[in-house]
Each structure stands twice: as structure tokens, then as C-alpha cells.
Write a protein that holds these residues in place. Sequence first.
Motif, PDB file in Angstrom:
ATOM      1  N   ILE A  69       0.864  -1.179   0.000  1.00  0.00           N
ATOM      2  CA  ILE A  69       0.000   0.000   0.000  1.00  0.00           C
ATOM      3  C   ILE A  69       0.899   1.226   0.000  1.00  0.00           C
ATOM      4  N   SER A  70       0.596   2.160  -0.886  1.00  0.00           N
ATOM      5  CA  SER A  70       1.404   3.366  -1.003  1.00  0.00           C
ATOM      6  C   SER A  70       0.507   4.588  -1.054  1.00  0.00           C
ATOM      7  N   VAL A  71       1.104   5.748  -0.832  1.00  0.00           N
ATOM      8  CA  VAL A  71       0.345   6.993  -0.828  1.00  0.00           C
ATOM      9  C   VAL A  71       1.030   8.015  -1.731  1.00  0.00           C
ATOM     10  N   ASP A  72       0.228   8.794  -2.439  1.00  0.00           N
ATOM     11  CA  ASP A  72       0.709   9.898  -3.265  1.00  0.00           C
ATOM     12  C   ASP A  72       0.015  11.157  -2.781  1.00  0.00           C
ATOM     13  N   THR A  73       0.695  11.890  -1.918  1.00  0.00           N
ATOM     14  CA  THR A  73       0.055  13.061  -1.315  1.00  0.00           C
ATOM     15  C   THR A  73      -0.199  14.157  -2.349  1.00  0.00           C
ATOM     16  N   SER A  74       0.610  14.205  -3.395  1.00  0.00           N
ATOM     17  CA  SER A  74       0.435  15.256  -4.409  1.00  0.00           C
ATOM     18  C   SER A  74      -0.868  15.074  -5.187  1.00  0.00           C
ATOM     19  N   LYS A  75      -1.313  13.832  -5.276  1.00  0.00           N
ATOM     20  CA  LYS A  75      -2.549  13.541  -5.999  1.00  0.00           C
ATOM     21  C   LYS A  75      -3.727  13.244  -5.060  1.00  0.00           C
ATOM     22  N   ASN A  76      -3.475  13.286  -3.775  1.00  0.00           N
ATOM     23  CA  ASN A  76      -4.503  12.930  -2.782  1.00  0.00           C
ATOM     24  C   ASN A  76      -5.045  11.524  -3.047  1.00  0.00           C
ATOM     25  N   GLN A  77      -4.136  10.607  -3.295  1.00  0.00           N
ATOM     26  CA  GLN A  77      -4.516   9.240  -3.607  1.00  0.00           C
ATOM     27  C   GLN A  77      -3.673   8.241  -2.804  1.00  0.00           C
ATOM     28  N   PHE A  78      -4.231   7.077  -2.591  1.00  0.00           N
ATOM     29  CA  PHE A  78      -3.431   5.969  -2.093  1.00  0.00           C
ATOM     30  C   PHE A  78      -3.785   4.721  -2.900  1.00  0.00           C
ATOM     31  N   SER A  79      -2.880   3.757  -2.898  1.00  0.00           N
ATOM     32  CA  SER A  79      -2.997   2.648  -3.829  1.00  0.00           C
ATOM     33  C   SER A  79      -2.735   1.301  -3.166  1.00  0.00           C
ATOM     34  N   LEU A  80      -3.266   0.275  -3.812  1.00  0.00           N
ATOM     35  CA  LEU A  80      -3.089  -1.109  -3.385  1.00  0.00           C
ATOM     36  C   LEU A  80      -2.491  -1.909  -4.532  1.00  0.00           C
ATOM     37  N   ARG A  81      -1.479  -2.696  -4.222  1.00  0.00           N
ATOM     38  CA  ARG A  81      -0.959  -3.674  -5.167  1.00  0.00           C
ATOM     39  C   ARG A  81      -0.962  -5.029  -4.481  1.00  0.00           C
ATOM     40  N   LEU A  82      -1.524  -6.013  -5.154  1.00  0.00           N
ATOM     41  CA  LEU A  82      -1.586  -7.378  -4.634  1.00  0.00           C
ATOM     42  C   LEU A  82      -1.009  -8.301  -5.708  1.00  0.00           C
ATOM     43  N   ASN A  83       0.108  -8.927  -5.385  1.00  0.00           N
ATOM     44  CA  ASN A  83       0.827  -9.738  -6.370  1.00  0.00           C
ATOM     45  C   ASN A  83       0.296 -11.170  -6.421  1.00  0.00           C
ATOM     46  N   SER A  84       0.611 -11.824  -7.518  1.00  0.00           N
ATOM     47  CA  SER A  84       0.368 -13.273  -7.672  1.00  0.00           C
ATOM     48  C   SER A  84      -1.049 -13.665  -7.289  1.00  0.00           C
ATOM     49  N   VAL A  85      -2.025 -13.000  -7.896  1.00  0.00           N
ATOM     50  CA  VAL A  85      -3.418 -13.221  -7.507  1.00  0.00           C
ATOM     51  C   VAL A  85      -3.916 -14.584  -7.985  1.00  0.00           C
ATOM     52  N   THR A  86      -4.888 -15.097  -7.234  1.00  0.00           N
ATOM     53  CA  THR A  86      -5.596 -16.321  -7.589  1.00  0.00           C
ATOM     54  C   THR A  86      -7.091 -16.044  -7.511  1.00  0.00           C
ATOM     55  N   ALA A  87      -7.874 -17.058  -7.834  1.00  0.00           N
ATOM     56  CA  ALA A  87      -9.330 -16.905  -7.783  1.00  0.00           C
ATOM     57  C   ALA A  87      -9.799 -16.499  -6.381  1.00  0.00           C
ATOM     58  N   ALA A  88      -9.052 -16.889  -5.364  1.00  0.00           N
ATOM     59  CA  ALA A  88      -9.425 -16.543  -3.989  1.00  0.00           C
ATOM     60  C   ALA A  88      -9.340 -15.047  -3.705  1.00  0.00           C
ATOM     61  N   ASP A  89      -8.708 -14.310  -4.599  1.00  0.00           N
ATOM     62  CA  ASP A  89      -8.608 -12.857  -4.431  1.00  0.00           C
ATOM     63  C   ASP A  89      -9.765 -12.122  -5.099  1.00  0.00           C
ATOM     64  N   THR A  90     -10.663 -12.840  -5.730  1.00  0.00           N
ATOM     65  CA  THR A  90     -11.862 -12.238  -6.293  1.00  0.00           C
ATOM     66  C   THR A  90     -12.724 -11.685  -5.164  1.00  0.00           C
ATOM     67  N   ALA A  91     -13.054 -10.391  -5.254  1.00  0.00           N
ATOM     68  CA  ALA A  91     -13.755  -9.751  -4.144  1.00  0.00           C
ATOM     69  C   ALA A  91     -14.173  -8.335  -4.540  1.00  0.00           C
TER      70      ALA A  91
END
Lengths: 117, 110
Positions: A69-91
Motif C-alpha cells: 500500500i502506497s500513498v501519493d500526497t500530491s494527488k490525494n490518492q493511495f494505492s493497493l498492489r496485490l501480487n500473484s493473484v488467484t481466484a481466492a482474491d476475487t472480491a
Amino acid sequence: QVQLQESGPGLVKASETLSLTCTVSGGSISSYYWSWIRQPPGKGLEWIGYIYHSGSTDYNASLKSRVTISVDTSKNQFSLRLNSVTAADTAVYYCASSRALIYIDVWGKGTTVTVSS
Amino acid sequence: SYVLTQPPSVSVAPGQTARITCGGNNIGSKSVHWYQQRPGQAPVLVVYDDSDRPSGIPERFSGSNSGNTATLTISRVEAGDEADYYCQVWDSSSDHFLWVFGGGTKLTVL
């Protein structure tokens, strides 16, 4: 009041990386704690992790090896990255904010991510 | 890790009182928070710190917490209260801090 909007691909291929962004409006990201929570179809809520505007983070131990999880204060945004996804990550993935960290004040509307094989 | 246990479902007639429990080991020593999730919508905080209500939440929603059980009480239940309800605590018992959610309780208004 702070409002949150998730954005990102609705379909991700298995073994690839899920990437989502949450845009914060009505307030500054340089306050509060910012989190991601997910909800598999027909199931309950699972906390993924949080970030403070300073950049400090903590993650659910069950996902920690795959999550950033990262934050970009200049854009007022934060982000999620989830690697190596499988069907169990469907949500449905929600971004959320917390003034006090221990509970969630504001939730985004959520975005559905499906992992395809 | 810390586990929260909720009944899968609770049913109540309109105008009656619904009580939704959340069980956990010595949960009375923790602050418990409750969320309402209507079908197809994001959760909404309805009670925080065991018994406080955010602005805009009706007084019909109240909470208590003691021993091994926390309870969300909804008085004078209305059709619009039909939803899933989740309890949540902040667990710092391990070397990580994390949010723990109960499995959720579906409230049906008969």
C-alpha cells in the motif's frame, strides 16, 4: 466529509498483479489513516492493510508477502498492489479512512475485482 | 489471532428489539465497533467504542460490551434496518496491529 472513490481494472488474470487506486476528496490525505478492506462474494469483511500519510504501513499477516500500500500526497490518492493473484482474491475491494485508526469512519463504494484463469 | 464470533442470522418483527451478539475472549477489555451493510452497499459505521453513535445514526442503535460478549441493540426495528451487521475490534495482541471483523449477522425483519 471525506469521500473516497476506488478505481482500477475489474478483471485481472491469475498470477498477475491487482492494482487499485483510491482518490480522496473533501479532505487532505495528509491526515488520518487510509486502508483497504475486501469482501469475497457472499462472505465477510477482511482487512488488507493501512497506510498513514507519513508512509508507515501495517498489513494483514495472511497477505503481507503479496501486498503493498502506497500513498501519493500530491494527488490525494493511495494505492493497493496485490501480487500473484488467484481466484481466492476475487472480491469487492473497499478503500476506507480512519481518524482514530481503531475503527473506520468512511468507506468508498467499493469496486469488484474478478481474477480469471 | 483474535477471533470474533457472531450468529449467522437474527430475525425480528417490526417494532421489536433486535440484539446481535459478538463473542470474543475477554472482549470487554477491547473497544468494539459495529457496521451496517445493506445489500449491494458499502458498510456504514453505526456504533463505535462499544456504545457511541456517529452523527446521523438514530438513537435506536446502541451497544454494550462486557466479559466475553459485545451486543448491538436495535430498538423499534424498521424494515430499513434489514442488513448484515459486522462487529470489529483493533487487535494489538501480536507483534502487528490489525483489524479483526466478525463473520457478520444477517438481520431479517419479518
